[in-house]
Motif scaffolding. Sequence first.
Motif, PDB file in Angstrom:
ATOM      1  N   CYS A  98     -35.747 -23.922 -78.239  1.00  0.00           N
ATOM      2  CA  CYS A  98     -35.233 -23.783 -79.687  1.00  0.00           C
ATOM      3  C   CYS A  98     -35.311 -22.233 -79.951  1.00  0.00           C
ATOM      4  CB  CYS A  98     -35.885 -24.515 -80.553  1.00  0.00           C
ATOM      5  SG  CYS A  98     -38.103 -24.241 -80.394  1.00  0.00           S
ATOM      6  N   SER A 113     -33.239 -27.089 -80.880  1.00  0.00           N
ATOM      7  CA  SER A 113     -32.823 -27.240 -81.885  1.00  0.00           C
ATOM      8  C   SER A 113     -32.766 -25.632 -82.657  1.00  0.00           C
ATOM      9  CB  SER A 113     -33.505 -27.770 -83.254  1.00  0.00           C
ATOM     10  OG  SER A 113     -33.451 -29.175 -82.775  1.00  0.00           O
ATOM     11  N   ILE A 114     -32.141 -25.151 -83.685  1.00  0.00           N
ATOM     12  CA  ILE A 114     -32.153 -23.935 -84.192  1.00  0.00           C
ATOM     13  C   ILE A 114     -32.675 -23.978 -85.627  1.00  0.00           C
ATOM     14  CG2 ILE A 114     -30.788 -21.865 -84.636  1.00  0.00           C
ATOM     15  CD1 ILE A 114     -28.642 -22.692 -82.733  1.00  0.00           C
ATOM     16  N   PRO A 118     -23.584 -24.638 -80.653  1.00  0.00           N
ATOM     17  CA  PRO A 118     -24.915 -24.639 -80.916  1.00  0.00           C
ATOM     18  C   PRO A 118     -25.353 -24.934 -79.603  1.00  0.00           C
ATOM     19  CG  PRO A 118     -24.353 -25.538 -82.798  1.00  0.00           C
ATOM     20  CD  PRO A 118     -23.020 -24.831 -81.967  1.00  0.00           C
ATOM     21  N   LEU A 120     -25.095 -21.463 -89.782  1.00  0.00           N
ATOM     22  CA  LEU A 120     -26.054 -20.389 -89.748  1.00  0.00           C
ATOM     23  C   LEU A 120     -24.959 -19.556 -90.253  1.00  0.00           C
ATOM     24  CD1 LEU A 120     -27.375 -20.718 -86.241  1.00  0.00           C
ATOM     25  CD2 LEU A 120     -28.568 -20.862 -88.342  1.00  0.00           C
ATOM     26  N   LEU A 137     -30.549 -31.058 -81.070  1.00  0.00           N
ATOM     27  CA  LEU A 137     -29.528 -30.084 -81.636  1.00  0.00           C
ATOM     28  C   LEU A 137     -29.452 -30.094 -83.161  1.00  0.00           C
ATOM     29  CD1 LEU A 137     -26.501 -30.011 -79.127  1.00  0.00           C
ATOM     30  CD2 LEU A 137     -28.025 -28.198 -79.605  1.00  0.00           C
ATOM     31  N   THR A 138     -30.444 -30.309 -83.649  1.00  0.00           N
ATOM     32  CA  THR A 138     -30.683 -30.003 -85.264  1.00  0.00           C
ATOM     33  C   THR A 138     -30.485 -28.664 -85.574  1.00  0.00           C
ATOM     34  OG1 THR A 138     -32.041 -32.007 -85.647  1.00  0.00           O
ATOM     35  CG2 THR A 138     -32.106 -30.236 -87.334  1.00  0.00           C
ATOM     36  N   ILE A 139     -29.402 -28.562 -86.683  1.00  0.00           N
ATOM     37  CA  ILE A 139     -29.361 -26.940 -86.912  1.00  0.00           C
ATOM     38  C   ILE A 139     -29.567 -26.755 -88.506  1.00  0.00           C
ATOM     39  CG2 ILE A 139     -27.789 -25.026 -86.882  1.00  0.00           C
ATOM     40  CD1 ILE A 139     -28.056 -26.266 -84.257  1.00  0.00           C
ATOM     41  N   LEU A 192     -20.510 -22.230 -85.456  1.00  0.00           N
ATOM     42  CA  LEU A 192     -21.846 -22.236 -85.609  1.00  0.00           C
ATOM     43  C   LEU A 192     -22.357 -22.217 -87.002  1.00  0.00           C
ATOM     44  CD1 LEU A 192     -23.225 -19.094 -83.414  1.00  0.00           C
ATOM     45  CD2 LEU A 192     -23.967 -21.280 -83.310  1.00  0.00           C
ATOM     46  N   VAL A 220     -27.477 -31.525 -89.124  1.00  0.00           N
ATOM     47  CA  VAL A 220     -26.682 -29.968 -89.442  1.00  0.00           C
ATOM     48  C   VAL A 220     -26.847 -29.845 -90.936  1.00  0.00           C
ATOM     49  CG1 VAL A 220     -24.636 -28.749 -89.175  1.00  0.00           C
ATOM     50  CG2 VAL A 220     -25.347 -30.232 -87.350  1.00  0.00           C
TER      51      VAL A 220
END
Length: 422
Positions: free
Chosen positions: A351, A368-369, A284, A78, A385-387, A75, A404
């Motif tokens: 998201c 995304s997050i 993610p 984050l 899935l952009t983080i 993860l 990321v």
Amino acid sequence: MVALQPFSVYLGIGLKLCPDTGIRSWRRTAPYILHIENRFVLSARDNLIIGCPSKNKGHIRMKALILVGGFGTRLRPLTLSVPKPLVEFANKPMILHQIEALKAIGVTEVVLAINYQPEVMMNFLKDFETKLEIKITCSQETEPLGTAGPLALARDKLIDGSGEPFFVLNSDVISEYPLKQMMEFHKVHGGEASIMVTKVDEPSKYGVVVMEESTGKVEKFVEKPKIFVGNKINAGIYLLNPSVLDKIELRPTSIEKEVFPKIAAEDKLYAMVLPGFWMDIGQPRDYITGLRLYLESLRKKSSSKLANGPHIVGNVLVDETAKIGEGCLIGPDVAIGPGCIVESGVRLSRCSVMRGVRIKKHACISSSIIGWHSTVGQWARVENLTILGEDVHVCDEIYSNGGVVLPHKEIKSSILKPEIVM
């Protein structure tokens, strides 16, 4: 049958007091059978011992251990800012979902098995320990001990002489936590250990639990089967008798591969099929899927907690301190955290937007997050899935396709294909 009177009436005709519940036995010779709530039956037999509810919530000290684990690399970015269990999921730290569920069924003490940043975890949870009125302690590993070794390390914290079973949970697991049903299941089958299993569409990716459908007795485990042997996998929620600890050595050990097969060979391991949703949210893609499942469950159980209005589509969770501008379209499957500012014309779907984020006009975010205190610029597009880690600033009109991004970065040029931005 005869009409029941308050317990105090019966005290005058021979009820004896139990020191921890107030009722223990009843002496009477009249040929009556009295059925009382809470599953107690008073019979005409002299000196019948009534089932004393000393095992009810508040009269035992039921415990649980949460396998917190290590660095949370899946993860990142984050987990570069906080330990994985403290990463918010649906506006609440992951581990708090589990602690609240354990508290709700009468667990009085939670032990966290951890080998990374225990002081950060404990400092954060200190307030919740007071609010929830539950004891939270830490069992720190000096080396990774797998999924069974931490139980041996925490043995003295888990065993108190009561003989009561204790829960073990993997910290990545999110579900409806049917822990009360699991307690009943464990009591009925009389084995040494209960595990929760969940059905999956592609069992060949997992270790499959082969069990008797009628009783739940586990026959064997098959790791990533080439041919179909079943579709139920370990869900990472266990209820174990203290005697299980005698089977675990203080060394790196797998409870799934070393301990459970031994108990199954003795015909003392039982599996309960988990009702409702389940997801391991430790990476993610599964985090985003888990959010959808969680919000879907929330819609069925407590829909008043979800946002509504002309700008909301599907299931959306918005903290009361967040501000949303005009002309936005939010949802489905979105969580917006405390203190967030979503300016006019923004589009959000599938998201998670964490505490203190600012999303500027006409930005579009999907799948995304967005990490704490980050900013997404005007007309920016963030997807696939952009983080974004903590305090990341995406400039106006930037496109991110699966980027990321590590904390404290400013993104001035588009990310056209999935990559890590250092």
